[in-house]
Motif scaffolding. Structure first.
Motif, PDB file in Angstrom:
ATOM      1  N   GLY A 102    -121.796 -29.992  73.964  1.00  9.62           N
ATOM      2  CA  GLY A 102    -120.446 -29.450  73.898  1.00  9.62           C
ATOM      3  C   GLY A 102    -119.181 -30.409  73.168  1.00  9.62           C
ATOM      4  O   GLY A 102    -118.528 -29.790  72.693  1.00  9.62           O
ATOM      5  N   VAL A 103    -119.424 -31.496  73.216  1.00 12.61           N
ATOM      6  CA  VAL A 103    -118.586 -32.582  72.599  1.00 12.61           C
ATOM      7  C   VAL A 103    -118.830 -32.428  70.928  1.00 12.61           C
ATOM      8  O   VAL A 103    -117.965 -32.263  70.243  1.00 12.61           O
ATOM      9  N   PHE A 104    -120.152 -32.179  70.747  1.00 18.72           N
ATOM     10  CA  PHE A 104    -120.588 -31.850  69.145  1.00 18.72           C
ATOM     11  C   PHE A 104    -119.996 -30.811  68.729  1.00 18.72           C
ATOM     12  O   PHE A 104    -119.278 -30.632  67.557  1.00 18.72           O
ATOM     13  N   ILE A 105    -119.864 -29.728  69.585  1.00 23.46           N
ATOM     14  CA  ILE A 105    -119.016 -28.477  69.115  1.00 23.46           C
ATOM     15  C   ILE A 105    -117.631 -28.778  68.887  1.00 23.46           C
ATOM     16  O   ILE A 105    -117.120 -28.027  67.792  1.00 23.46           O
ATOM     17  N   ALA A 106    -116.816 -29.241  69.551  1.00 29.08           N
ATOM     18  CA  ALA A 106    -115.600 -29.672  69.499  1.00 29.08           C
ATOM     19  C   ALA A 106    -115.521 -30.436  68.109  1.00 29.08           C
ATOM     20  O   ALA A 106    -114.457 -30.362  67.649  1.00 29.08           O
ATOM     21  N   LEU A 107    -116.119 -31.421  68.210  1.00 27.24           N
ATOM     22  CA  LEU A 107    -116.064 -32.341  66.920  1.00 27.24           C
ATOM     23  C   LEU A 107    -116.411 -31.576  65.675  1.00 27.24           C
ATOM     24  O   LEU A 107    -115.680 -31.936  64.586  1.00 27.24           O
ATOM     25  N   ALA A 108    -117.327 -30.736  65.737  1.00 31.52           N
ATOM     26  CA  ALA A 108    -117.699 -29.934  64.423  1.00 31.52           C
ATOM     27  C   ALA A 108    -116.444 -29.173  63.729  1.00 31.52           C
ATOM     28  O   ALA A 108    -116.116 -28.976  62.869  1.00 31.52           O
ATOM     29  N   VAL A 109    -115.757 -28.673  64.899  1.00 32.60           N
ATOM     30  CA  VAL A 109    -114.613 -27.792  64.766  1.00 32.60           C
ATOM     31  C   VAL A 109    -113.649 -28.701  64.096  1.00 32.60           C
ATOM     32  O   VAL A 109    -112.917 -28.124  63.028  1.00 32.60           O
ATOM     33  N   LEU A 110    -113.479 -29.641  64.437  1.00 34.79           N
ATOM     34  CA  LEU A 110    -112.314 -30.656  64.034  1.00 34.79           C
ATOM     35  C   LEU A 110    -112.950 -31.171  62.551  1.00 34.79           C
ATOM     36  O   LEU A 110    -112.064 -31.307  61.661  1.00 34.79           O
ATOM     37  N   TRP A 111    -114.102 -31.594  62.246  1.00 31.97           N
ATOM     38  CA  TRP A 111    -114.555 -32.088  61.202  1.00 31.97           C
ATOM     39  C   TRP A 111    -114.291 -30.661  60.167  1.00 31.97           C
ATOM     40  O   TRP A 111    -113.978 -31.100  58.851  1.00 31.97           O
ATOM     41  N   GLY A 112    -114.708 -29.589  60.478  1.00 33.57           N
ATOM     42  CA  GLY A 112    -114.496 -28.559  59.608  1.00 33.57           C
ATOM     43  C   GLY A 112    -113.081 -28.515  58.968  1.00 33.57           C
ATOM     44  O   GLY A 112    -112.773 -27.993  57.942  1.00 33.57           O
ATOM     45  N   TRP A 113    -111.993 -28.526  59.936  1.00 33.08           N
ATOM     46  CA  TRP A 113    -110.646 -28.612  59.967  1.00 33.08           C
ATOM     47  C   TRP A 113    -110.262 -29.572  58.915  1.00 33.08           C
ATOM     48  O   TRP A 113    -109.401 -29.308  58.036  1.00 33.08           O
ATOM     49  N   LEU A 114    -110.573 -31.025  59.308  1.00 35.02           N
ATOM     50  CA  LEU A 114    -109.890 -32.070  58.603  1.00 35.02           C
ATOM     51  C   LEU A 114    -110.630 -32.356  57.163  1.00 35.02           C
ATOM     52  O   LEU A 114    -110.057 -32.686  56.347  1.00 35.02           O
ATOM     53  N   VAL A 115    -112.077 -32.279  57.190  1.00 37.45           N
ATOM     54  CA  VAL A 115    -112.912 -32.650  56.196  1.00 37.45           C
ATOM     55  C   VAL A 115    -113.291 -31.400  55.157  1.00 37.45           C
ATOM     56  O   VAL A 115    -112.982 -31.401  54.012  1.00 37.45           O
ATOM     57  N   ASP A 116    -113.612 -30.248  55.846  1.00 33.00           N
ATOM     58  CA  ASP A 116    -113.859 -29.314  54.823  1.00 33.00           C
ATOM     59  C   ASP A 116    -112.606 -28.290  54.379  1.00 33.00           C
ATOM     60  O   ASP A 116    -112.568 -27.459  53.909  1.00 33.00           O
ATOM     61  N   LYS A 117    -111.545 -28.896  55.384  1.00 36.06           N
ATOM     62  CA  LYS A 117    -110.418 -27.751  55.130  1.00 36.06           C
ATOM     63  C   LYS A 117    -110.305 -26.406  55.447  1.00 36.06           C
ATOM     64  O   LYS A 117    -109.964 -25.601  54.779  1.00 36.06           O
TER      65      LYS A 117
END
Length: 108
Positions: free
Chosen positions: A66-81
């Motif tokens: 569950g934590v991974f999912i939330a972090l992946a959403v943030l990663w996509g937003w901040l790193v992949d734009k």
């Protein structure tokens, strides 16, 4: 509780970051050292959850998911734009609610 949250975040960043480096190497033709660094970071990711104090591999990894999912959403937003939409945020919130229930619900 703060240590547990920190360990989940560190594990998530290691898994996503390591996987991202391997992705860059294989999908975007980055140098071999990028893939090797990613692989080493993924090994560290496998070690980090062993420091959790919760009993049982299954519960720790299920909650980490569950934590991974939330972090992946943030990663996509901040790193992949890639801006998450409302349903991405709702899904991440539902996952984090599940993590909270799994780890901190009173048990007999």
């Amino acid at each position: 509780m703060a240590i547990s949250i920190l360990l989940f975040i560190l594990a998530g960043l290691a898994e996503i970051g390591g996987g991202y480096l391997v992705w860059l190497w294989l999908r975007e033709s980055k140098p071999l050292w990028t893939g090797i660094a990613g692989a080493l970071i993924l090994v560290v990711y496998g070690i980090i959850p062993t420091f959790q104090r919760f009993p049982g591999f299954g519960r720790v990894y299920a909650a980490y998911g569950g934590v991974f999912i939330a972090l992946a959403v943030l990663w996509g937003w901040l790193v992949d734009k890639k801006t998450p939409d409302l349903y991405d945020w709702i899904g991440a919130a539902v996952c984090l609610a599940g993590v909270s229930i799994m780890l901190w619900a009173p048990r007999a």
